[in-house]
Write a protein that holds these residues in place. Structure first.
Motif, mmCIF file in Angstrom:
data_model
loop_
_atom_site.group_PDB
_atom_site.id
_atom_site.type_symbol
_atom_site.label_atom_id
_atom_site.label_comp_id
_atom_site.label_asym_id
_atom_site.label_seq_id
_atom_site.Cartn_x
_atom_site.Cartn_y
_atom_site.Cartn_z
ATOM 1 N N ALA A 182 53.706 1.992 -31.292
ATOM 2 C CA ALA A 182 53.359 3.408 -31.127
ATOM 3 C C ALA A 182 54.099 4.032 -29.949
ATOM 4 O O ALA A 182 54.591 5.162 -30.033
ATOM 5 N N THR A 194 49.828 6.535 -35.198
ATOM 6 C CA THR A 194 48.623 5.706 -35.222
ATOM 7 C C THR A 194 48.946 4.385 -35.909
ATOM 8 O O THR A 194 49.788 4.338 -36.819
ATOM 9 N N ARG A 220 41.265 1.194 -35.916
ATOM 10 C CA ARG A 220 42.383 1.785 -35.187
ATOM 11 C C ARG A 220 42.605 1.021 -33.890
ATOM 12 O O ARG A 220 41.715 0.906 -33.046
ATOM 13 N N GLN A 223 47.243 4.331 -30.772
ATOM 14 C CA GLN A 223 47.677 5.682 -31.098
ATOM 15 C C GLN A 223 48.349 6.272 -29.862
ATOM 16 O O GLN A 223 47.912 6.072 -28.738
ATOM 17 N N SER A 225 50.739 9.870 -28.473
ATOM 18 C CA SER A 225 51.094 11.247 -28.769
ATOM 19 C C SER A 225 51.995 11.786 -27.668
ATOM 20 O O SER A 225 51.937 11.336 -26.509
ATOM 21 N N SER A 230 46.053 13.458 -26.979
ATOM 22 C CA SER A 230 46.100 13.132 -28.411
ATOM 23 C C SER A 230 45.136 13.975 -29.229
ATOM 24 O O SER A 230 44.232 13.461 -29.879
ATOM 25 N N SER A 233 44.321 13.239 -33.158
ATOM 26 C CA SER A 233 43.549 12.113 -33.676
ATOM 27 C C SER A 233 42.131 12.530 -34.018
ATOM 28 O O SER A 233 41.478 13.258 -33.270
#
Length: 720
Positions: A182, A194, A220, A223, A225, A230, A233
């Protein structure tokens, strides 16, 4: 056909003037007329623009106008980077400064820019050149640009793959590997990523097929960003969520091939039930998504989603291929980590089951232990420790280390620990026990196939075996290639105990030697494996000096001592297993120990019974008098008849009531069933039937026959 005909496309007509050639060259040179030059420039497929001294656009060809979707006439007079008066193209902010530099210096320079035109990002490589008049004065700047978008993204994809080979899979941790994927993807590829994995993958189990599941459940694990919090999400880290088989993700997983899709407003609203997240997503709309299954060795492990919302351009076919390559590499690393997790969990479970789970019932020493497995990915090692109660209220303290790591080392450790317990039960002296253990290791080596997958033997296993007697305060030790123990005395001094050097187990051919040391009550005996003092970048002597300093605090409890040693000497991620055993010695006082010397005369048997009875009554053990008198009578009679002087009778009150008779003969007694008309042979059988355990141990001067009787509440009794 003449050049005039070629230029006009019809009959020959004047298009320019012929000028004399250079000296020595008879061929004339055709100079195109201005209108021909204009046509050439206008029909050139490469965007060309010209800015005058006032840095306003004075001329642009058709390719330049088409690149920004404007007419040539409407562009005249614009500033560098403007698409219309006052509106600068995104990515064109630095063009004015570059043109000003070329205008002032008179030297050309390259310029690369990322322009966003009609919601599409392009990469342009421009060459800025000064335009001079006949006197050499700079009158303007020409800008010739090439669209290098495809080359740029090809280089970017290659760079991403190069980074992936170095950054993904740096550890054997499933979650960390997913995070590395990620982190890499948001650098130059996606805006939000993700990574979801099947729950069984995280525990190291085999992943079940997704083909026959009604709901595909994932957890999950990562993740990332380009936005710090983020907001894209809708599933927090660690939360389990389901995908329907008919969803885009579900169909992608079942098909096993990556999918590229766009996100419409309806699906966006369906994803954002939370009002705060909905407001954020309206500002950061995801418009392009790649769904790539995480597959390794033919098994689906999870899914990775790559999203774009800040990057104007959507994912192209080449991006889909790049994402598939990235995820494929990460999937192999995740599967390797999963397999390692499973093996490590199995080895830990095996080793945990083989190590002592609770303190043994004994009152000779107070013991505290620590064990820490290595974390460098080599696998669980074969370090172990043990505390074994022996006859006569003695105790055996053992620390060992099997060479190698993994299940093989853990299994071998279990076999050696079992062997030590078996040999300790027959009361072998420390040096004799190590000799027997050495033979066992050589036998295990011979049984190992030469082409075994483990590829290693257990030769090189080390062990230290110590026996402490609380009645005498003496400790007898022997070692096989193991570090010497440390003794922390009650006065705070700490010394290494100079044990004779012994080879590691499995070498064979060398005799082991034992040494005996008197230990004051309250002394702390410290046994450890080499992982405590042999760490990368540290000298062993310096480590031992540090360890002695940490042990020089007799006021500390054993728990505090172990904690301080582990905190100070063991790194956060040790590269070898560490086992530590600290034992504080105790002594048997008059309330727990009594001994009498006897002569080899049958007349003393009755006197021995009386002394034993009186001692038991003084200890408040009236219920044990009858059985003890019988045991004393049989054992003393046996020592007088078949043994020899010196003869001694001992009573020990510990976790059990122990009766011992020492004599000077090494003749071993044997339990047998006497026949009807035999006059003897019933004594030991009677002792065995009246007591819980009995046995014989040998010393340098003879033997000791002992028998134990259980005492109610003895486990709560203390020696002090």
């Amino acid at each position: 056909m003449s050049m005039d005909e070629a230029g006009s496309g019809g009959p020959a007509r004047p298009a320019g003037a012929r000028v004399p050639a250079e000296a020595g060259d008879e061929r004339p040179v055709l100079v195109p007329a201005d209108d021909v030059r204009c046509r050439i420039l206008d029909q050139l497929p490469v965007p060309v623009a010209y800015f005058g001294r006032d840095q306003l656009l004075a001329m642009a060809n058709g390719a330049a106008a088409g690149a920004v979707g404007r007419s040539e006439a409407s562009m005249i007079g614009l500033l560098p980077g403007e698409v219309e008066p006052g509106l600068v193209l995104e990515g064109g902010e630095g063009l004015a400064e570059a043109i000003a530099r070329v205008m002032s210096t008179g030297e050309g320079e390259p310029y690369e820019t990322h322009l966003v035109v009609r919601n599409t990002e392009h990469v342009w490589q421009a060459a800025l050149s000064p335009v001079r008049d006949a006197d050499g004065e700079v009158q303007g700047v020409s800008v010739v640009t090439l669209d290098t978008t495809e080359q740029f993204w090809a280089r970017r994809r290659l760079a991403v793959l190069t980074k992936a080979s170095m950054q993904i899979g740096s550890t054997l941790d499933v979650g960390r590997t997913a995070e590395e994927l990620a982190e890499l993807a948001i650098e130059d590829f996606a805006d939000f990523v993700t990574v979801d994995l099947l729950s069984e993958v995280l525990t190291g189990d085999e992943a079940r097929s997704v083909l026959h599941r009604e709901k595909i459940s994932f957890r999950r694990v990562a993740q990332r960003s380009v936005l710090g919090d983020s907001p894209e999400s809708v599933v927090p880290l660690g939360e389990i969520h389901d995908y329907d088989r008919d969803s885009v993700v579900g169909r992608t997983l079942i098909r096993g091939e990556p999918t590229r899709c766009t996100v419409d407003e309806a699906s966006l609203r369906r994803w954002t039930e939370d009002p705060a997240r909905a407001r954020s997503l309206r500002d950061n709309k995801i418009h392009s998504v790649l769904v790539v299954p995480l597959r390794a060795r033919g098994v689906t492990l999870g899914a990775a989603l790559f999203c774009r919302h800040r990057t104007p351009g959507g994912f192209a076919t080449a991006d889909l291929q790049l994402a598939a390559e990235l995820v494929s590499r990460a999937a192999v690393c995740i599967d390797n980590a999963r397999r390692y997790t499973r093996e490590r969990a199995t080895a830990l479970a095996l080793q945990s089951s083989l190590l002592p789970r609770r303190a043994a019932r004994q009152q000779a020493v107070e013991v505290t232990t620590r064990y820490l497995p290595n974390t460098d990915g080599a696998g669980i090692g074969g370090d172990w420790f043990d505390v074994i109660p022996l006859s006569g209220a003695r105790v055996a303290l053992i620390v060992g280390d099997v060479v190698g790591h993994g299940l093989h080392a853990s299994a071998t450790m279990g076999r050696l620990r079992t062997a030590v317990r078996t040999l300790a039960d027959v009361d072998l002296a420390p040096e004799e026990l190590l000799t027997q253990l050495d033979d066992l290791v050589m036998t295990l080596d011979r049984e190992q196939p030469p082409d075994s997958a483990e590829g290693a033997t257990v030769a090189g296993a080390t062990c230290l075996y110590a026996v402490y007697d609380p009645a005498t305060g003496c400790c007898t030790m022997a070692r096989a290639g193991h570090p010497e123990p440390l003794l922390a005395r009650p006065d705070g001094t700490v010394d290494r105990l100079p044990l004779p050097v012994g080879p590691p187990l499995g070498v064979g051919g060398v005799a082991f030697e034992a040494a005996e040391f008197p230990l004051a009550e309250g002394s702390r005996l410290v046994l450890y494996t080499d992982g405590l003092i042999e760490t990368a970048g540290h000298d062993i002597d310096a480590a031992l000096a540090e360890l002695r300093g940490l042990l020089g605090h007799p006021e500390q409890s054993l728990e505090e001592t172990c904690d301080s040693v582990m905190d100070a000497m063991v790194p956060e991620q040790p590269n070898d297993d560490v086992a530590l055993l600290v034992a504080r010695t105790r002594r048997l006082d008059a309330g727990h120990y009594a001994a009498w010397d006897l002569v080899a005369d049958p007349a003393v048997v009755s006197n021995a019974r009386k002394r034993a009875s009186a001692q038991l009554m003084a200890w408040g053990l009236d219920d044990a008098v009858f059985t003890t008198e019988l045991v004393v009578s049989e054992l003393v009679t046996n020592a007088i008849r078949y043994g020899g002087e010196p003869i001694q009778l001992r009573l020990i009150r510990g976790t059990a009531l122990i009766c011992e008779v020492v004599d000077g003969s090494s003749t071993a007694p044997h339990l047998r069933r006497a026949r009807i008309f035999d006059e003897g042979g019933r004594g030991l059988l009677l002792v065995a039937s009246m007591t819980e355990r009995w046995g014989t141990r040998y010393t340098a001067t003879g033997k000791t026959i002992w028998a134990e009787q259980p005492l109610p509440g003895a486990e709560e009794a203390d020696l002090v």
